[in-house]
Design a protein around this motif. Structure first.
Motif, short mmCIF file in Angstrom:
data_model
loop_
_atom_site.label_atom_id
_atom_site.label_comp_id
_atom_site.label_asym_id
_atom_site.label_seq_id
_atom_site.Cartn_x
_atom_site.Cartn_y
_atom_site.Cartn_z
N HIS A 152 44.90 2.87 56.14
CA HIS A 152 45.05 4.29 56.46
C HIS A 152 43.90 4.77 57.34
CE1 HIS A 152 44.97 8.67 55.63
NE2 HIS A 152 46.28 8.53 55.70
N ASP A 153 42.69 4.38 56.94
CA ASP A 153 41.51 4.77 57.71
C ASP A 153 41.59 4.25 59.14
OD1 ASP A 153 38.75 5.75 57.97
OD2 ASP A 153 38.27 3.61 58.14
N LEU A 154 42.02 2.98 59.24
CA LEU A 154 42.12 2.35 60.56
C LEU A 154 43.14 3.08 61.44
CD1 LEU A 154 40.77 -0.21 61.69
CD2 LEU A 154 42.87 -1.44 61.16
N GLU A 155 44.30 3.37 60.82
CA GLU A 155 45.37 4.01 61.60
C GLU A 155 45.01 5.43 62.01
OE1 GLU A 155 49.62 2.07 60.21
OE2 GLU A 155 48.73 3.65 59.00
N ARG A 156 44.61 6.20 60.98
CA ARG A 156 44.38 7.62 61.21
C ARG A 156 43.15 7.90 62.05
NH1 ARG A 156 47.39 11.31 58.25
NH2 ARG A 156 49.31 10.94 59.37
N ASN A 157 42.02 7.28 61.64
CA ASN A 157 40.77 7.66 62.27
C ASN A 157 40.46 6.82 63.51
OD1 ASN A 157 40.58 9.53 60.24
ND2 ASN A 157 39.42 8.16 58.92
N HIS A 158 40.39 5.49 63.34
CA HIS A 158 39.95 4.68 64.47
C HIS A 158 41.01 4.61 65.56
CE1 HIS A 158 36.35 3.47 62.30
NE2 HIS A 158 37.13 3.37 61.24
N MET A 159 42.22 4.20 65.17
CA MET A 159 43.25 4.09 66.20
C MET A 159 43.64 5.46 66.72
SD MET A 159 45.45 0.99 64.56
CE MET A 159 46.31 0.45 66.01
N ALA A 193 41.66 7.99 67.08
CA ALA A 193 40.64 8.40 68.05
C ALA A 193 40.84 7.68 69.38
CB ALA A 193 39.25 8.12 67.48
N VAL A 194 41.11 6.38 69.30
CA VAL A 194 41.31 5.61 70.54
C VAL A 194 42.54 6.15 71.27
CG1 VAL A 194 41.84 3.35 71.50
CG2 VAL A 194 40.17 3.55 69.67
N ASN A 195 43.59 6.41 70.52
CA ASN A 195 44.79 6.99 71.12
C ASN A 195 44.49 8.28 71.85
OD1 ASN A 195 47.07 5.45 70.92
ND2 ASN A 195 47.41 5.96 68.77
N ALA A 196 43.71 9.15 71.17
CA ALA A 196 43.38 10.43 71.78
C ALA A 196 42.61 10.21 73.07
CB ALA A 196 42.56 11.28 70.81
N PRO A 249 46.98 20.70 61.54
CA PRO A 249 46.40 21.41 62.69
C PRO A 249 44.88 21.36 62.70
CG PRO A 249 47.99 22.77 61.50
CD PRO A 249 47.72 21.58 60.65
N VAL A 250 44.27 20.85 61.62
CA VAL A 250 42.82 20.68 61.60
C VAL A 250 42.55 19.22 61.28
CG1 VAL A 250 40.69 21.29 60.42
CG2 VAL A 250 42.40 23.03 60.82
N ASP A 251 41.77 18.53 62.09
CA ASP A 251 41.42 17.15 61.76
C ASP A 251 40.08 16.78 62.40
OD1 ASP A 251 41.88 16.62 64.41
OD2 ASP A 251 43.81 15.64 64.09
N GLY A 252 39.74 15.51 62.32
CA GLY A 252 38.42 15.08 62.78
C GLY A 252 38.35 14.75 64.25
N ILE A 253 39.46 14.92 64.98
CA ILE A 253 39.47 14.57 66.40
C ILE A 253 39.24 15.83 67.23
CG2 ILE A 253 40.89 13.68 68.28
CD1 ILE A 253 42.29 11.94 66.12
N PHE A 254 38.31 15.75 68.15
CA PHE A 254 37.96 16.91 68.98
C PHE A 254 39.21 17.54 69.59
CE2 PHE A 254 36.61 18.93 72.90
CZ PHE A 254 35.53 19.68 72.45
N PRO A 255 39.38 18.86 69.66
CA PRO A 255 38.45 19.92 69.26
C PRO A 255 38.62 20.38 67.81
CG PRO A 255 40.26 20.85 70.47
CD PRO A 255 40.57 19.42 70.29
N PHE A 256 39.06 19.53 66.94
CA PHE A 256 39.14 19.76 65.49
C PHE A 256 40.21 20.77 65.08
CE2 PHE A 256 34.61 18.84 66.46
CZ PHE A 256 34.68 17.51 66.12
N GLU A 266 47.98 24.21 68.89
CA GLU A 266 49.25 24.01 69.57
C GLU A 266 50.17 23.12 68.75
OE1 GLU A 266 46.62 22.36 70.13
OE2 GLU A 266 47.13 20.27 70.55
N ARG A 267 49.62 22.52 67.66
CA ARG A 267 50.43 21.57 66.90
C ARG A 267 51.50 22.25 66.09
NH1 ARG A 267 46.22 17.09 64.61
NH2 ARG A 267 45.75 16.21 66.63
N LYS A 268 52.59 21.53 65.92
CA LYS A 268 53.62 21.98 65.00
C LYS A 268 53.12 21.76 63.58
CE LYS A 268 57.30 20.86 68.21
NZ LYS A 268 57.48 22.22 68.71
N PHE A 269 53.71 22.45 62.63
CA PHE A 269 53.20 22.33 61.27
C PHE A 269 54.33 22.41 60.26
CE2 PHE A 269 53.39 26.83 59.86
CZ PHE A 269 53.81 27.38 61.04
#
Lengths: 266, 534
Positions: free
Chosen positions: B157-164, B166-169, B462-469, B473-476
């Protein structure tokens, strides 16, 4: 000389060196005229009482002296009012500045929903004074002058709304005094108070006239005779008589005044 | 008789029964929701039923019902699970068809990530080709294996959500930057673009290495398999990594059941939805609802209070202000879907579309702000609740005693100072009452949201660790829409029904919590700015 004859010559006593001069003042609420050509002078460091039956225009005149009538729409004023020689209705005259020089105490005590301290400091704060020392000094001075200091000095931060009716009214006096005005207008300040609170406020007024010019509107004839030096009697929007209080109550120039002060009408 | 009517008693009775009727209906509604909602997570007993035709099932009894047209005959609705085997996870069995019933202690419920529950007994646990344990010891081994797989799952989960993620972003950002340069007329040989292409290559390399790591973790995790003996006798493998929770309800006391209950409630509150929203948690919906209401309040309060201030304090009172007042009141009666359509047309397509053209031309035709999002949904709801705030604020302003204003003016303050320092503080409790009403209305609204940004599934908050946090604009997801979706759009209606009640209960709690917060704030302010006449 008959009283009627004397009236033709003069119904107002000569006052030298007035603080406020009203000249031919007429006031209209929309089409209704409330004041008719009122001319009078308010002596310095004296208490002047405005008396007269309800609706005679005494409160309206009082509210002209600090331009509080400006708040009401559809008011037309003609004539002239001078405070220390300046025309207060001149377009260039600053009403805000006027109200700092002419304080007012209302019929119903109206402390702000703030602490006792903030109530008294209000006038200074809105004038932009936020220096703690200056505010502390002004609050203490105001409360002492209004004879309230000893009663509230230990609870200045408590809400003013917990004070008794008489204390609230003296707080409003203190609030008006804190900005050091030259004139204080009082619009029936004791009408909502019990006799003991009224006596305290009257004592305060007696002390205040040492340093302030006071104009008080009252319905209470005894009060007028107790606290004032001069008394102006109004009837139906006209100034009927202005004289030393003693004379108005013992030997008025006009029959109409005598009838009113002796309680035959009004 | 006349005396009875003149006493006024009938009217008191009438008024009293009207109130009682209201309370009864509300109490009934809340009771239905609470009973159905709270009971869902309690692990009920697993009944083993041998049917006359020879089949054997394990099932939780959901309902006992009289068979239509057959006097005295009853039938049971059972949740039999094993949807991958039976095709259905619910079954009706007539009581007359039942040969034996029993509650075997080793009957277990396996909650899975996919295919719903599996009911059966644990036969063995294996890793790859090796059998780790068999029979009675299998339970203890399963527990330790699950710790390993849970550990792996959180790493995945950590790998998918955070690392990948971030790279995706970053890849997306680089791609957009390249597009922007091209739109500005740079050619492929331009040095910035060459640089970006190099960055892109590097990022892809990082992404690939992360993918490799992910695959190896997955493979490692998938090696562990629990072998399940179905009531019919067949043996079926379940990857341990797919097991969410496993328990033997017939072998548990109240404390153990309570622990399972709490863990299910926690999963419901904090987890993400599974199985097209019919299972798992609803945290994204909870988060979306609360965030949307807070955003809405931030928008509507300043706007409404300022509008009311002008209308009451500055505007000349007359026919025009009266008309405006009536219009504002009527706005409160406009169907909410109309506000939704306005929001879609004005905010989403109008404002959002313009923002896209001006600031995000590189990602067009994919819209960034020109599609539904939490920002637009909040603004639409702010518009919807605006009349409530305006009306309440106006009334609060009107109830501030005139003497206070005169007192302030007579001390030499300007009108603005009077409003800011005396009138507004005195009116604050009343204004907050309006805010409370607006919040409650906004939290319960669904229709306008459906077309301005709410979706069935949006695990990206709509709030996460990827800039600008903060990603406005995200759907919810939204609890109200979730109820509609789970209740009426679900492929598995029977399984979804309890979820409707639990979600409704949660929405009630959220509204209650938001209101209580506002009420507490108001009461504190009321103490501070107490006005005797109110």
């Amino acid at each position: 000389m008959s009283k009627a004859h004397e009236a033709l010559e003069s119904t107002t006593v000569e006052i030298d060196d007035p603080v406020v001069t009203v000249q031919d003042l007429s006031l209209f609420y929309g089409p209704t005229q409330a004041l008719f050509d009122v001319s009078l002078r308010v002596p310095e460091k004296q208490v002047t009482a405005f008396i007269g039956p309800s609706g005679c225009g005494k409160s309206t005149l009082l509210r002209c002296l600090n331009r509080l009538n400006d708040l009401i729409e559809d008011v037309t004023i003609t004539g002239r009012i001078e405070l220390q020689g300046e025309d207060i209705y001149h377009p260039a005259y600053d009403a805000i500045e006027l109200r700092r020089r002419v304080g007012m105490v209302f019929q119903k005590s109206n402390p702000f929903p703030k602490s006792i301290y903030e109530n008294v400091a209000y006038g200074l704060r809105i004038a932009g004074i936020n220096d703690r020392g200056a505010l502390d000094a002004a609050v203490e001075r105001g409360l002492r002058s209004a004879a309230l200091w000893d009663e509230v000095k230990d609870r200045l931060q408590n809400t003013a709304l917990d004070l008794s009716g008489g204390q609230q009214q003296r707080l409003c006096i203190a609030r008006a005094l804190a900005v050091e005005p030259s004139v204080i207008l009082m619009d029936e300040p004791c009408s909502a108070l019990d006799p003991i609170a009224t006596a305290r406020v009257e004592e305060t007024i007696a002390e205040l006239k040492e340093s302030y010019t006071i104009v008080i509107v009252t319905h209470n004839m005894q009060q007028a005779s107790r606290v004032s030096d001069y008394t102006a009697f109004f009837y139906l929007g006209r100034l009927v008589e202005l004289d030393h209080t003693k004379r108005v109550f013992t030997n008025p120039r006009l029959q109409q005044t005598e009838d009113y002060v002796t309680g035959r009408f009004g | 008789m006349r005396a009875f009517f003149r006493s006024g008693d009938p009217f008191i009775w009438l008024a009293g029964s009207a109130l009682a009727g209201c309370l009864l209906m509300i109490a009934g509604l809340v009771t239905v929701v609470v009973v159905n909602g709270l009971g869902f997570f309690w692990p009920s007993a697993l009944m083993r039923i041998q049917v006359l035709d020879g089949t054997v099932v394990y099932g939780e009894v959901i309902e006992r019902q009289q068979v239509p047209d057959k006097d005295g005959a009853h039938r049971l609705q059972l949740k039999i699970g094993n949807r991958d085997v039976y095709g259905l996870d619910f079954r009706w069995i007539d009581e007359s068809d039942i040969e034996t019933r029993s509650y075997p202690a080793d009957a277990a419920v396996f909650e899975r990530l996919e295919w719903g529950n599996a009911n059966g007994t644990l036969e063995a646990v294996s890793a790859g080709a090796d059998t780790l344990a068999r029979g009675a010891t299998a339970w203890a081994v399963l527990d330790s294996v699950r710790q390993i797989t849970d550990d792996l799952a959180s790493r995945i989960h950590d790998l998918e959500r955070n690392h990948m993620g971030a790279v995706n972003a970053e890849i997306e950002a680089v791609r957009m930057a390249r597009r922007r340069l091209q739109l500005q007329g740079s050619t492929v040989e331009h040095e910035s673009i060459v640089q970006l292409d190099a960055d892109q290559q590097q990022l892809w390399a990082r992404y690939d290495s992360l993918s490799v790591e992910l695959t190896s973790l997955r493979e490692h995790s998938e090696r562990f398999v629990a072998w399940l003996r179905l009531p019919g006798g067949d043996l079926r493998p379940i990857p341990v990594a797919h097991i969410v929770r496993v328990y033997r309800p017939n072998d548990m006391d109240v404390v153990a059941k309570g622990a399972v209950y709490l863990s299910k409630v926690w999963e419901f509150l904090s987890g993400e939805p599974r199985e097209s929203n019919t299972e798992g948690g609803i945290f994204p919906a909870l988060f979306g609802t609360v965030m949307m209401v807070i955003l809405m309040t931030l928008f509507v309060v300043p706007f409404g209070v300022l509008a009311a201030l002008y209308l009451r304090e500055y505007a000349r009172q007359g026919a025009l202000t009266r008309t405006i007042r009536i219009a504002v009141n009527n706005l409160a009666g406009v169907p909410s879907i109309v506000f939704g359509m306005f929001g879609l047309g004005f905010f989403v397509y109008g404002v959002g579309g313009t923002i896209d053209v001006l600031f995000y031309p590189e990602s067009l035709p994919t819209p960034t702000y020109g599609t539904g999002g939490i920002l637009w949904a909040s603004l639409t709801l702010a518009l919807l609740t605006l009349p409530v705030v305006i009306v309440a604020t106006e009334e609060a302003l009107a109830s501030v005693p005139g003497g206070l204003r005169e007192g302030s003016i007579a001390l030499g303050s300007t009108k603005l100072q009077t409003i800011l320092r005396v009138v507004l503080p005195s009116a604050l409790p009343g204004i907050l009452t309006g805010v409370i009403l607006a919040t409650a209305r906004g939290a319960g609204e669904v229709a306008p949201l459906m077309i301005t940004g709410v979706v069935k599934l949006a695990p990206d908050l709509p709030v996460d660790g990827i800039f600008p946090f903060l990603h406005l604009e995200r759907k919810f997801m939204h609890l109200g829409f979730h109820i509609y979706d789970v209740g009426f759009q679900s492929p598995n209606v029977e399984a979804a029904r309890p979820m409707v009640f639990t979600t409704t209960l949660l929405l009630l709690f959220v509204v209650l919590a938001l209101n209580l917060t506002a009420i507490v704030v108001r009461n504190r302010l009321r103490k501070r700015y107490a006005i005797k006449t109110i």
